[in-house]
Design a protein around this motif. Structure first.
Motif, PDB file in Angstrom:
ATOM      1  N   SER A 151      73.387  48.226  30.691  1.00 53.44           N
ATOM      2  CA  SER A 151      72.241  47.318  30.768  1.00 53.44           C
ATOM      3  C   SER A 151      70.925  48.099  30.771  1.00 53.44           C
ATOM      4  CB  SER A 151      72.341  46.419  32.007  1.00 53.44           C
ATOM      5  OG  SER A 151      72.495  47.189  33.178  1.00 53.44           O
ATOM      6  N   ARG A 155      67.593  47.873  28.169  1.00 49.55           N
ATOM      7  CA  ARG A 155      66.260  47.552  28.679  1.00 49.55           C
ATOM      8  C   ARG A 155      65.236  48.662  28.404  1.00 49.55           C
ATOM      9  NH1 ARG A 155      64.383  43.607  32.330  1.00 49.55           N
ATOM     10  NH2 ARG A 155      62.320  44.161  33.096  1.00 49.55           N
ATOM     11  N   LEU A 165      66.204  37.316  26.689  1.00 52.77           N
ATOM     12  CA  LEU A 165      67.470  37.244  25.971  1.00 52.77           C
ATOM     13  C   LEU A 165      67.581  35.885  25.290  1.00 52.77           C
ATOM     14  CD1 LEU A 165      70.392  38.183  25.265  1.00 52.77           C
ATOM     15  CD2 LEU A 165      71.092  37.274  27.504  1.00 52.77           C
ATOM     16  N   TRP A 195      62.655  41.367  23.082  1.00 52.46           N
ATOM     17  CA  TRP A 195      63.722  40.388  22.916  1.00 52.46           C
ATOM     18  C   TRP A 195      65.064  41.068  22.672  1.00 52.46           C
ATOM     19  CZ3 TRP A 195      63.505  34.885  22.623  1.00 52.46           C
ATOM     20  CH2 TRP A 195      62.225  34.344  22.827  1.00 52.46           C
ATOM     21  N   LEU A 196      66.091  40.513  23.299  1.00 54.39           N
ATOM     22  CA  LEU A 196      67.479  40.831  22.995  1.00 54.39           C
ATOM     23  C   LEU A 196      68.078  39.581  22.357  1.00 54.39           C
ATOM     24  CD1 LEU A 196      68.491  42.620  26.322  1.00 54.39           C
ATOM     25  CD2 LEU A 196      67.935  43.705  24.127  1.00 54.39           C
ATOM     26  N   THR A 198      71.241  37.493  20.473  1.00 59.12           N
ATOM     27  CA  THR A 198      72.674  37.427  20.238  1.00 59.12           C
ATOM     28  C   THR A 198      73.050  36.025  19.822  1.00 59.12           C
ATOM     29  OG1 THR A 198      74.834  38.069  21.140  1.00 59.12           O
ATOM     30  CG2 THR A 198      73.380  36.798  22.589  1.00 59.12           C
ATOM     31  N   VAL A 227      77.137  41.380  25.493  1.00 51.69           N
ATOM     32  CA  VAL A 227      76.379  40.258  26.051  1.00 51.69           C
ATOM     33  C   VAL A 227      76.232  40.355  27.569  1.00 51.69           C
ATOM     34  CG1 VAL A 227      76.426  37.768  26.452  1.00 51.69           C
ATOM     35  CG2 VAL A 227      76.771  38.663  24.154  1.00 51.69           C
ATOM     36  N   ALA A 230      73.539  42.690  28.316  1.00 57.01           N
ATOM     37  CA  ALA A 230      72.263  42.078  27.945  1.00 57.01           C
ATOM     38  C   ALA A 230      71.805  41.090  28.999  1.00 57.01           C
ATOM     39  CB  ALA A 230      72.393  41.389  26.594  1.00 57.01           C
ATOM     40  N   GLN A 231      72.731  40.364  29.596  1.00 58.42           N
ATOM     41  CA  GLN A 231      72.359  39.420  30.653  1.00 58.42           C
ATOM     42  C   GLN A 231      71.822  40.155  31.877  1.00 58.42           C
ATOM     43  OE1 GLN A 231      74.746  35.907  31.417  1.00 58.42           O
ATOM     44  NE2 GLN A 231      76.044  36.380  29.670  1.00 58.42           N
ATOM     45  N   ALA A 234      68.142  41.379  31.001  1.00 66.75           N
ATOM     46  CA  ALA A 234      67.078  40.412  30.723  1.00 66.75           C
ATOM     47  C   ALA A 234      66.482  39.799  31.986  1.00 66.75           C
ATOM     48  CB  ALA A 234      67.614  39.308  29.820  1.00 66.75           C
ATOM     49  N   LEU A 237      66.410  33.957  30.097  1.00 66.01           N
ATOM     50  CA  LEU A 237      67.263  33.564  28.977  1.00 66.01           C
ATOM     51  C   LEU A 237      66.644  32.374  28.252  1.00 66.01           C
ATOM     52  CD1 LEU A 237      70.056  33.534  27.414  1.00 66.01           C
ATOM     53  CD2 LEU A 237      70.760  31.818  29.109  1.00 66.01           C
TER      54      LEU A 237
END
Length: 354
Positions: A151, A155, A165, A195-196, A198, A227, A230-231, A234, A237
């Motif tokens: 993660s 970032r 995200l 931005w990420l 998916t 994912v 990524a969560q 972020a 969301l």
């Protein structure tokens, strides 16, 4: 040492099964995986120590339990059939067709939290042919423990900027992906936020191409296997009526939803795409009232925040196998018909394990 089998049919099952595979391996068990459909050939992405098997080998394995991240499981493979779910109940469809549909294929349902446990326990009491244990969801284990820097790596390119995200469902009538791409592209171009991006693995290839094209100094595209990292990375969301909304909310972080099918107080829902920047500002400076709703809802769907749901799934399975969760009634007649359908779909008419 016992044999355990993982079963999946879609790529999105991989992050659900991976933490469970690791927990089984850590406890000294042998872990095999039989993947069908869109998940076929991806066993190595779950864990390097998972042994891939085909259908015949899965039957011959005679596993102690089969853990499924699909809405079905082949009943002719031996062992306890354990349902792990492939998402939260996000009310995409009626209960009788969606999250609470019972087909008579599973012996044990490992539920995510009170909101799911209570309905399934009512069903179990009425039907009598399966047991229920609230364990939490293995997929969320990485959100609450060290992820080896995955993660942080996502970032780092953001610098001091907030990280947003975006994740979308594949259901066409509910997907925000084709409707928000212009507004997301415009925000990426400004560069004030990182931005990420998916998409659900079942989204159309042309949509994947469009979102991958947005990657650059202000955005990165995240593959489905990344994912969970990524969560963690972020701050906010942006989504629609996707299960990722519930996954993200358990971290006590704000979510912005576009035309959610059943908007709730813990969401910042909007229906005009041009309002996206305004909603992002609200999410990055949430009110106390919004945060209270987020915490309340998170507690109802997944109260466990210790990263050990996989271990609880294993313990619940052992409790079931030892008889501590009660004696089950025989499976309903409809389950036998479904078993024949599964054999036909798989082209397998060999003898099942006894």
């Amino acid at each position: 040492m016992a044999d355990y089998l993982l079963f999946a049919t879609e790529r999105y099952a991989l992050p659900i099964l991976a933490p469970l595979a690791q927990a089984l391996h850590a406890s000294g068990q042998r872990v095999s995986a039989w993947f069908e459909g869109n998940a076929r050939g991806l066993e190595a992405q779950v864990a390097p120590f998972v042994h891939p098997v085909d259908l015949k080998a899965a039957v011959a394995l005679r596993p102690r339990a089969v853990f499924s991240a699909a809405n079905w499981v082949p009943p002719f493979v031996s062992g306890a059939k354990v349902q792990l779910f492939h998402g939260f109940n996000v009310e995409k469809r009626a209960d009788t067709r969606g999250h609470f549909r019972v087909r008579g294929l599973f012996d044990l349902y490992c539920t995510q939290g009170p909101a799911t446990t209570a309905p399934f326990r009512e069903l179990a009491q009425r039907e009598g042919h399966f047991a229920v244990a609230q364990t939490g969801w293995p997929k969320l284990d990485p959100l609450f423990r060290d992820d080896g820097g995955a993660s942080a790596a996502l970032r780092t390119p953001a610098g001091e900027r907030p990280v947003i995200l975006f994740g979308s469902t594949f259901t066409e009538r509910l997907s925000a992906a084709p409707l928000l791409i212009e507004q997301i592209a415009a925000d990426i171009a400004l560069g004030e936020r990182y931005w990420l991006l998916t998409l659900h693995p079942k989204c159309p290839p042309e949509l994947f191409a469009s979102y991958r094209a947005l990657a650059g100094p202000n955005a990165a595209f995240v593959e489905p296997e990344q994912v969970m990292a990524a969560q963690r990375a972020a701050d906010v969301l942006v989504s629609d009526t996707s299960s990722i909304v519930s996954e993200f909310i358990v971290q006590h972080k704000p979510v912005v939803t576009f035309r959610n099918r059943a908007p709730k107080p813990h969401m910042l829902d909007f229906d005009d795409a041009d309002r996206l920047p305004q909603l992002l500002r609200q999410a990055l400076a949430p009110t106390q009232a919004l945060m209270a709703e987020i915490v309340r809802y998170a507690g109802s769907i997944h109260p466990d925040r210790d990263g050990h749901s996989s271990e609880r799934v294993i313990a619940a399975t052992e409790d079931f196998l030892s008889g501590e969760l009660g004696v089950l009634k025989p499976k309903p007649f409809g389950a036998r018909f479904r078993a024949l359908q599964i054999r036909k779909e798989l082209g397998y008419w060999g003898r099942g394990a006894r």
